[in-house]
Motif scaffolding. Sequence first.
Motif, PDB file in Angstrom:
ATOM      1  N   ARG A 115      -3.500 -32.122 -12.948  1.00 44.86           N
ATOM      2  CA  ARG A 115      -4.293 -32.279 -14.175  1.00 44.86           C
ATOM      3  C   ARG A 115      -4.830 -33.707 -14.284  1.00 44.86           C
ATOM      4  O   ARG A 115      -5.976 -33.918 -14.678  1.00 44.86           O
ATOM      5  N   GLN A 116      -3.998 -34.697 -13.938  1.00 44.32           N
ATOM      6  CA  GLN A 116      -4.452 -36.084 -13.953  1.00 44.32           C
ATOM      7  C   GLN A 116      -5.602 -36.277 -12.966  1.00 44.32           C
ATOM      8  O   GLN A 116      -6.589 -36.951 -13.272  1.00 44.32           O
ATOM      9  N   VAL A 117      -5.489 -35.680 -11.780  1.00 47.73           N
ATOM     10  CA  VAL A 117      -6.542 -35.798 -10.771  1.00 47.73           C
ATOM     11  C   VAL A 117      -7.832 -35.166 -11.280  1.00 47.73           C
ATOM     12  O   VAL A 117      -8.927 -35.742 -11.139  1.00 47.73           O
ATOM     13  N   ARG A 118      -7.733 -33.976 -11.892  1.00 49.34           N
ATOM     14  CA  ARG A 118      -8.938 -33.318 -12.406  1.00 49.34           C
ATOM     15  C   ARG A 118      -9.619 -34.166 -13.470  1.00 49.34           C
ATOM     16  O   ARG A 118     -10.853 -34.271 -13.502  1.00 49.34           O
ATOM     17  N   ASN A 156      -5.104 -30.843   2.604  1.00 49.32           N
ATOM     18  CA  ASN A 156      -3.996 -30.590   1.680  1.00 49.32           C
ATOM     19  C   ASN A 156      -3.255 -31.890   1.342  1.00 49.32           C
ATOM     20  O   ASN A 156      -2.040 -31.923   1.223  1.00 49.32           O
ATOM     21  N   THR A 157      -4.014 -32.969   1.229  1.00 47.44           N
ATOM     22  CA  THR A 157      -3.503 -34.254   0.778  1.00 47.44           C
ATOM     23  C   THR A 157      -4.416 -34.720  -0.348  1.00 47.44           C
ATOM     24  O   THR A 157      -5.507 -34.189  -0.518  1.00 47.44           O
ATOM     25  N   CYS A 158      -3.989 -35.716  -1.093  1.00 48.22           N
ATOM     26  CA  CYS A 158      -4.848 -36.202  -2.165  1.00 48.22           C
ATOM     27  C   CYS A 158      -4.616 -37.688  -2.386  1.00 48.22           C
ATOM     28  O   CYS A 158      -3.596 -38.084  -2.970  1.00 48.22           O
ATOM     29  N   GLY A 159      -5.546 -38.487  -1.896  1.00 43.28           N
ATOM     30  CA  GLY A 159      -5.451 -39.929  -2.061  1.00 43.28           C
ATOM     31  C   GLY A 159      -5.474 -40.344  -3.514  1.00 43.28           C
ATOM     32  O   GLY A 159      -4.789 -41.292  -3.910  1.00 43.28           O
ATOM     33  N   MET A 160      -6.240 -39.636  -4.343  1.00 44.87           N
ATOM     34  CA  MET A 160      -6.293 -39.974  -5.763  1.00 44.87           C
ATOM     35  C   MET A 160      -4.935 -39.731  -6.419  1.00 44.87           C
ATOM     36  O   MET A 160      -4.489 -40.526  -7.239  1.00 44.87           O
ATOM     37  N   ALA A 161      -4.264 -38.649  -6.034  1.00 44.03           N
ATOM     38  CA  ALA A 161      -2.935 -38.374  -6.587  1.00 44.03           C
ATOM     39  C   ALA A 161      -1.944 -39.453  -6.169  1.00 44.03           C
ATOM     40  O   ALA A 161      -1.090 -39.867  -6.964  1.00 44.03           O
ATOM     41  N   VAL A 162      -2.062 -39.925  -4.946  1.00 40.41           N
ATOM     42  CA  VAL A 162      -1.186 -41.003  -4.475  1.00 40.41           C
ATOM     43  C   VAL A 162      -1.400 -42.251  -5.332  1.00 40.41           C
ATOM     44  O   VAL A 162      -0.452 -42.884  -5.780  1.00 40.41           O
ATOM     45  N   MET A 163      -2.670 -42.588  -5.571  1.00 41.36           N
ATOM     46  CA  MET A 163      -2.965 -43.772  -6.386  1.00 41.36           C
ATOM     47  C   MET A 163      -2.498 -43.591  -7.826  1.00 41.36           C
ATOM     48  O   MET A 163      -1.894 -44.494  -8.406  1.00 41.36           O
ATOM     49  N   LEU A 164      -2.756 -42.423  -8.415  1.00 42.79           N
ATOM     50  CA  LEU A 164      -2.324 -42.172  -9.792  1.00 42.79           C
ATOM     51  C   LEU A 164      -0.800 -42.182  -9.896  1.00 42.79           C
ATOM     52  O   LEU A 164      -0.247 -42.603 -10.897  1.00 42.79           O
ATOM     53  N   LEU A 167       0.771 -45.513 -10.840  1.00 46.52           N
ATOM     54  CA  LEU A 167       0.547 -46.118 -12.155  1.00 46.52           C
ATOM     55  C   LEU A 167       1.854 -46.160 -12.952  1.00 46.52           C
ATOM     56  O   LEU A 167       2.710 -45.279 -12.804  1.00 46.52           O
ATOM     57  N   PRO A 168       2.017 -47.158 -13.801  1.00 47.46           N
ATOM     58  CA  PRO A 168       3.290 -47.335 -14.523  1.00 47.46           C
ATOM     59  C   PRO A 168       3.752 -46.114 -15.320  1.00 47.46           C
ATOM     60  O   PRO A 168       4.928 -45.786 -15.313  1.00 47.46           O
ATOM     61  N   TYR A 169       2.842 -45.411 -15.987  1.00 43.97           N
ATOM     62  CA  TYR A 169       3.281 -44.273 -16.797  1.00 43.97           C
ATOM     63  C   TYR A 169       3.795 -43.118 -15.952  1.00 43.97           C
ATOM     64  O   TYR A 169       4.489 -42.241 -16.450  1.00 43.97           O
ATOM     65  N   ASN A 170       3.491 -43.090 -14.666  1.00 42.66           N
ATOM     66  CA  ASN A 170       4.025 -42.061 -13.784  1.00 42.66           C
ATOM     67  C   ASN A 170       5.310 -42.497 -13.091  1.00 42.66           C
ATOM     68  O   ASN A 170       5.969 -41.683 -12.459  1.00 42.66           O
TER      69      ASN A 170
END
Length: 188
Positions: A115-118, A156-164, A167-170
């Motif tokens: 959801r964060q990635v979307r 089936n990987t996601c660089g954006m998910a890795v970056m998100l 983040l501190p809240y995660n």
Amino acid sequence: MSSALTPQQLHPRLDHLTVIDVRTPGEYAGGHIPGALNIPLDQLRRALPELREAAGRGELAVVCASGSRSQQACEELTAAGVPAATLVGGTDAWAEHGHPLDRPEGGRRAWAMDRQVRLVAGSLVLLGLVLGLFFPMARWISAFIAGGLVFSALTNTCGMAVMLGKLPYNNRPRGGADLDTTLAELRG
């Protein structure tokens, strides 16, 4: 090759398995399988000695929200000689089958990573299109994000998910244990 468990297969064996949740601490705090220990996917290599030890004492089951990250984790563990099974459909399927999720006291519900990635990807695409009305080169923002999404689907990987995920809240434990406490519990 790693094995897979359905929620119906995992539920009766829950007391006999070590369940590892590879989502971010924020996602974990939003609801996890009872007794699951949180080791985020990006910390899996650091936890290999403890996971190897735990696998020597019994079976490991690895979970995430939908099963994608847990499958990736199982592949990494298998390559390192640590047998593990993934939960097909993840905690989403677990809850859909009527099984409970633990939510720690004070645990703020974080959005699932997909959801964060979307949200971020959609926002960047819109930004590129709007800015492109005034600055044509800004359309490349949208093209870059589209290319990233295609690459993500193909690999089936996601660089954006890795970056998100960084983040501190995660990354702050919310009502759960930090990684060092979790590793000590695995050694136990």
